[in-house]
Design an enzyme around this catalytic site. Sequence first.
Site, PDB file in Angstrom:
ATOM      1  CD  GLU A 196     -76.235  43.066  14.706  1.00 52.46           C
ATOM      2  OE1 GLU A 196     -76.794  42.497  13.755  1.00 52.46           O
ATOM      3  OE2 GLU A 196     -75.867  42.458  15.732  1.00 52.46           O
ATOM      4  CG  HIS A 225     -73.457  34.950   7.782  1.00 55.49           C
ATOM      5  ND1 HIS A 225     -72.866  34.431   8.913  1.00 55.49           N
ATOM      6  CD2 HIS A 225     -74.402  35.831   8.219  1.00 55.49           C
ATOM      7  CE1 HIS A 225     -73.428  34.959   9.991  1.00 55.49           C
ATOM      8  NE2 HIS A 225     -74.379  35.793   9.596  1.00 55.49           N
TER       9      HIS A 225
HETATM   10  C1  SIN Z   1     -73.507  39.359  13.246  1.00 57.34           C
HETATM   11  O1  SIN Z   1     -73.536  39.409  14.464  1.00 57.34           O
HETATM   12  O2  SIN Z   1     -72.820  40.093  12.546  1.00 57.34           O
HETATM   13  C2  SIN Z   1     -74.347  38.350  12.563  1.00 57.34           C
HETATM   14  C3  SIN Z   1     -75.744  38.688  12.755  1.00 57.34           C
HETATM   15  C4  SIN Z   1     -76.578  38.024  11.713  1.00 57.34           C
HETATM   16  O3  SIN Z   1     -76.068  37.361  10.830  1.00 57.34           O
HETATM   17  O4  SIN Z   1     -77.796  38.224  11.766  1.00 57.34           O
END
Ligand code: SIN
Length: 394
Positions: free
Chosen positions: A115, A336
């Site tokens: 990620e 978020h």
């Molecule tokens: C995502 O899966 O993009 C969100 C992960 C997160 O906010 O830690």
Amino acid sequence: MARIRHEGPLIIGGGLAGLSAALEAAPAKALVVTPDLLLNACSSAWAQGGLAAALSPRDSAVLHAKDTEGAGAGLVEPEAARALTERGRETVEWLASLGAPFDRDEAGGFSVSLEAAHSLPRVARVGGDGAGRAILSAVVAAARASSHIEIWEDGRLRGLIQDADGRVRGALIERAGGRVDEVFAPAVVLATGGVGGLYEVTTNPSALRGEGLALAYGAGAEILDPEFVQFHPTAIDVGLDPAPLATEALRGEGARLIDGTGAYLLGEDADADLAPRDIVARAVHAARADGRGAFLDATKAVGEAFPHEFPAVFSACMRAGLDPRVSPIPVAAAAHYHMGGIVADDEGRTTVPGLYAIGECAATGVHGANRLASNSLLEAGAFGRRAGRAAAQE
Ligand code: SIN
């Protein structure tokens, strides 16, 4: 109004942080209070990506802490980051022991994905993009099966009870039907989540509006960086609030951000799409504000694999009449995660005696100005457990 005296920690919130604390409070009795059925109305169940932990042989807690500090824009507390990342593997193994069905590699180890702002793949996933719900389901089952845990699924926090010295002695809980109970307990643990519901569009359950934070402030607790709210760059823009998420793991798999003409939003270099979340969210916002539009194109990187690799994103798109196998997904930045919150140490202790804070409502110094993706489930599990043990000693 009933007056109830509870003998162990009173835990407000039934997401991953609250239930981890409740499980670890044993043998002390834990009372968990949530406004809705467990698994509803908490952000943990909505997490898609997974839980960040140094699990691969190439990785280490030190490297994970370095990435955490890098994403946090110079405001992460290094010791807190180390305390968190050192607990990565044990937290994943603990959750797996409760039944969380993490994706495995061919050798039986935890499979990990990439990620944004992680220097290497590090996110333990479940069922592609179903980590939050699957992990929390296992924890909920364990909590329901634990005789030391009592759960009220109709309770709203309405106030904190303090003695003349300011020590928190309990909480006012409104039950279904409007009756308010005074619940006295040796420690109150706030696990009340974030503030996304205060924003026009959020990826969080809209009931989460920072009540725990406000009540802690009212009780005299120190609050850190309340202005630091993280916007996720790829909320799916189909006119919904809460907005469904297109997980960052899609970009980890090679999906690209483009504008309405098909030009790359962050430039040709694919690594630019994996910049820290604040940078990518600003680029998405700017492209929408100046009329270029913003889209996540996963047609080549994921394509036909969507239904089994990213089932949650796939079904959110299909419900909106959009097939992500063949069409770029319209995206927008949406509120978020709240990095700021109630100052707490890595055992959840706040500056007010008797009051603990864990999970998103806490500010433990690990996120700085910008949380590294998938560090939140780790923090909820790792520091939630520690807080449960500490609060049980009160
Ligand atoms: C995502 O899966 O993009 C969100 C992960 C997160 O906010 O830690």
